[in-house]
Scaffold this motif. Structure first.
Motif, PDB file in Angstrom:
ATOM      1  N   SER A 168       3.774  10.201  -7.027  1.00 51.73           N
ATOM      2  CA  SER A 168       4.733  10.576  -8.081  1.00 51.73           C
ATOM      3  C   SER A 168       4.026  10.853  -9.402  1.00 51.73           C
ATOM      4  O   SER A 168       4.363  11.805 -10.122  1.00 51.73           O
ATOM      5  CB  SER A 168       5.764   9.459  -8.250  1.00 51.73           C
ATOM      6  N   GLN A 169       3.025  10.040  -9.708  1.00 48.77           N
ATOM      7  CA  GLN A 169       2.277  10.279 -10.950  1.00 48.77           C
ATOM      8  C   GLN A 169       1.528  11.608 -10.901  1.00 48.77           C
ATOM      9  O   GLN A 169       1.493  12.350 -11.891  1.00 48.77           O
ATOM     10  CB  GLN A 169       1.305   9.125 -11.185  1.00 48.77           C
ATOM     11  N   ALA A 170       0.942  11.930  -9.721  1.00 48.16           N
ATOM     12  CA  ALA A 170       0.236  13.207  -9.596  1.00 48.16           C
ATOM     13  C   ALA A 170       1.193  14.375  -9.738  1.00 48.16           C
ATOM     14  O   ALA A 170       0.895  15.375 -10.418  1.00 48.16           O
ATOM     15  CB  ALA A 170      -0.482  13.270  -8.249  1.00 48.16           C
ATOM     16  N   LYS A 171       2.376  14.276  -9.102  1.00 46.18           N
ATOM     17  CA  LYS A 171       3.364  15.332  -9.229  1.00 46.18           C
ATOM     18  C   LYS A 171       3.851  15.470 -10.670  1.00 46.18           C
ATOM     19  O   LYS A 171       4.063  16.583 -11.174  1.00 46.18           O
ATOM     20  CB  LYS A 171       4.556  15.040  -8.307  1.00 46.18           C
ATOM     21  N   GLU A 200       0.816  -1.208   0.000  1.00 46.58           N
ATOM     22  CA  GLU A 200       0.000   0.000   0.000  1.00 46.58           C
ATOM     23  C   GLU A 200       0.855   1.265   0.000  1.00 46.58           C
ATOM     24  O   GLU A 200       0.548   2.247  -0.673  1.00 46.58           O
ATOM     25  CB  GLU A 200      -0.942  -0.008   1.215  1.00 46.58           C
ATOM     26  N   SER A 201       1.956   1.245   0.778  1.00 44.57           N
ATOM     27  CA  SER A 201       2.852   2.397   0.820  1.00 44.57           C
ATOM     28  C   SER A 201       3.487   2.662  -0.542  1.00 44.57           C
ATOM     29  O   SER A 201       3.544   3.797  -1.025  1.00 44.57           O
ATOM     30  CB  SER A 201       3.928   2.185   1.881  1.00 44.57           C
ATOM     31  N   LEU A 202       3.961   1.549  -1.153  1.00 40.40           N
ATOM     32  CA  LEU A 202       4.546   1.707  -2.492  1.00 40.40           C
ATOM     33  C   LEU A 202       3.520   2.204  -3.495  1.00 40.40           C
ATOM     34  O   LEU A 202       3.807   3.041  -4.361  1.00 40.40           O
ATOM     35  CB  LEU A 202       5.142   0.378  -2.946  1.00 40.40           C
ATOM     36  N   LYS A 203       2.307   1.709  -3.391  1.00 33.86           N
ATOM     37  CA  LYS A 203       1.245   2.157  -4.293  1.00 33.86           C
ATOM     38  C   LYS A 203       0.942   3.638  -4.102  1.00 33.86           C
ATOM     39  O   LYS A 203       0.769   4.392  -5.074  1.00 33.86           O
ATOM     40  CB  LYS A 203      -0.010   1.311  -4.052  1.00 33.86           C
TER      41      LYS A 203
END
Length: 297
Positions: A95-98, A86-89
């Protein structure tokens, strides 16, 4: 495993291992080698003599033990793995949002830069067009700027022509003088409409900003330092001096030179010789009387 007795000697036993047992051992070794562990399989023959019935009764005595079953994971380990996943997700989503936000900002910055460049190009073109128009207007002003003044001066030229024609046909000096005076007045009015005005300096205090002195004279008509005569009038163009007035400035008269009385007085008469007692002699007295009488004749 099965054992077959085929020896003539009494104490010797020949054992034969089946192919299925060998294949199982190979597979076990391969699995252990994958886990970086090697299991040594030893097959030992019994030292004591055994009968055919014992060998046939216990075929599993020489079989290779099977691989131990892997220990199942506990609930805590599963929960920890789920939390890590979950943390990695979440990190991947962040990162994708940034990345999407950064791309959006880059796109907006690119659009702004593109608009700024287009505005700059248009401004440069407008400036170049303005420069060309200004240069053209400047050239037109230099060539045709005096058109209005010339239109006002042309009637003055016509009046001068009429005055010359009238002077050639008639000898009436008074009429000619009046006509010239009227023409001059019209000429002065035309100059005044364009901001050209004359000024009189006669009798005014000498001002080097508006007057140009060409001579000094001694006169009592005007105070010292004032303009006694005006040779050429001065002119202003919209409160700017175009030509200073040429003037003659009055100065104080010089004081008369003192009269030298010593040069005009007659020489003193010679003293008559006196007698020893202090009285003048008679001869000197007679000579003086003779000269006086001769001068009167």
């Amino acid at each position: 495993m099965r054992a077959v007795a085929g020896s003539s000697e009494k104490d010797s036993i020949q054992a034969e291992i089946g192919q299925d047992v060998i294949d199982a051992a190979v597979r076990s070794v391969e699995r252990r080698m994958e886990d970086d562990e090697v299991t040594v399989i030893e097959v030992e023959a019994p030292q004591a003599a055994a009968s055919d019935e014992d060998l046939a009764a216990s075929p599993e005595s020489s079989a290779i033990p099977e691989d131990p079953v892997a220990t199942p994971a506990t609930a805590e380990e599963v929960a920890a793995l789920r939390e890590e996943v979950e943390s990695l997700k979440a990190q991947v989503e962040f990162s994708q949002a940034k990345g999407r936000e950064t791309m959006e900002r880059l796109r907006e910055a690119h659009e702004r830069a593109k608009d700024a460049q287009e505005r700059m190009v248009r401004a440069a073109a407008d400036l170049e067009n303005y420069r060309k128009r200004a240069q053209k207007e400047k050239e037109e002003v230099q060539r045709f700027g005096s058109e209005k003044l010339l239109k006002d001066l042309l009637p003055v030229m016509d009046n001068l022509d009429r005055a010359l024609e009238a002077a050639a046909k008639s000898t009436d000096i008074d009429s000619f003088q009046k006509g010239v005076a009227m023409t001059r007045k019209s000429f002065e009015d035309a100059l005044a409409r364009h901001g050209v005005k004359s000024f009189s300096a006669k009798g005014q205090p000498f001002d080097p900003r508006m007057h140009e002195a060409i001579q000094q004279v001694e006169t009592a008509d005007v105070p010292v330092g004032h303009v006694a005569f005006e040779v050429v009038r001065g002119f202003f163009l919209n409160e700017r001096l175009v030509r200073p007035a040429l003037v003659v400035v009055a100065r104080a008269p010089e004081a008369p030179a003192p009269i030298d009385t010593t040069s005009n007085t007659p020489p003193e008469s010679a003293e008559a010789p006196s007698s020893p007692d202090g009285e003048p002699r008679a001869e000197a007295t007679e000579q003086q009387s003779d000269s006086t009488s001769g001068g009167s004749q």
